[in-house]
Design a protein around this motif. Structure first.
Motif, PDB file in Angstrom:
ATOM      1  N   UNK A  27       0.844  -1.200   0.000  1.00 17.99           N
ATOM      2  CA  UNK A  27       0.000   0.000   0.000  1.00 17.99           C
ATOM      3  C   UNK A  27       0.878   1.249   0.000  1.00 17.99           C
ATOM      4  N   UNK A  28       1.948   1.244   0.793  1.00 17.88           N
ATOM      5  CA  UNK A  28       2.861   2.382   0.825  1.00 17.88           C
ATOM      6  C   UNK A  28       3.577   2.556  -0.507  1.00 17.88           C
ATOM      7  N   UNK A  29       3.872   1.452  -1.181  1.00 18.72           N
ATOM      8  CA  UNK A  29       4.478   1.539  -2.513  1.00 18.72           C
ATOM      9  C   UNK A  29       3.513   2.183  -3.507  1.00 18.72           C
ATOM     10  N   UNK A  30       2.244   1.855  -3.419  1.00 23.17           N
ATOM     11  CA  UNK A  30       1.249   2.459  -4.300  1.00 23.17           C
ATOM     12  C   UNK A  30       1.113   3.950  -4.007  1.00 23.17           C
ATOM     13  N   UNK A  31       1.153   4.320  -2.729  1.00 23.43           N
ATOM     14  CA  UNK A  31       1.107   5.742  -2.363  1.00 23.43           C
ATOM     15  C   UNK A  31       2.326   6.470  -2.924  1.00 23.43           C
ATOM     16  N   UNK A  32       3.503   5.856  -2.832  1.00 28.76           N
ATOM     17  CA  UNK A  32       4.708   6.460  -3.399  1.00 28.76           C
ATOM     18  C   UNK A  32       4.597   6.653  -4.900  1.00 28.76           C
ATOM     19  N   UNK A  33       4.010   5.666  -5.587  1.00 28.30           N
ATOM     20  CA  UNK A  33       3.808   5.787  -7.028  1.00 28.30           C
ATOM     21  C   UNK A  33       2.857   6.947  -7.347  1.00 28.30           C
TER      22      UNK A  33
END
Length: 119
Positions: free
Chosen positions: A31-37
């Protein structure tokens, strides 16, 4: 230093892109990776829209007298960014749907735990 202060939209976009990139690299949570993207996407949109703006020109919506071609901003960069926003939202929705399926299968969204369970 003066260019950095006069181009504060571009500077902000570069800082946001760096924050998103580091979030994407340093977190194991999907989820944090998606937010970073998403932060990176927003930074790219901000950068291109800031570069497409020209001081003293107006949006190409004619109301009243026509000011000639030189009196208006080119609408193509803005329309391309609108298309990019639609693609970014679609990509985010797809990534979140995949994350839900991964969570259903593995019971976690931590990437290192998912990789260890696959062995």
């Amino acid at each position: 230093m003066e260019k950095l202060l006069t181009n504060y939209y571009e500077t902000g976009a570069i800082i946001l892109f760096g924050i998103g990139f580091m979030t994407l690299l340093l977190n194991n949570n999907l989820i944090k990776k998606i937010i970073g993207m998403n932060i990176m996407d927003t930074a790219v949109f901000l950068f291109f829209i800031a570069k497409g703006y020209i001081q003293g020109k107006e949006a190409p919506i004619i109301s009243g007298n026509f000011k000639g071609v030189e009196g208006y901003i080119n609408p193509i960069p803005t329309s391309l960014m609108l298309t990019g926003i639609v693609v970014a939202v679609s990509t985010t929705a797809f990534a979140l749907a995949l994350t839900v399926k991964i969570y259903e299968k593995y019971g976690t969204v931590e990437l290192d735990k998912i990789l260890n369970k696959g062995e």
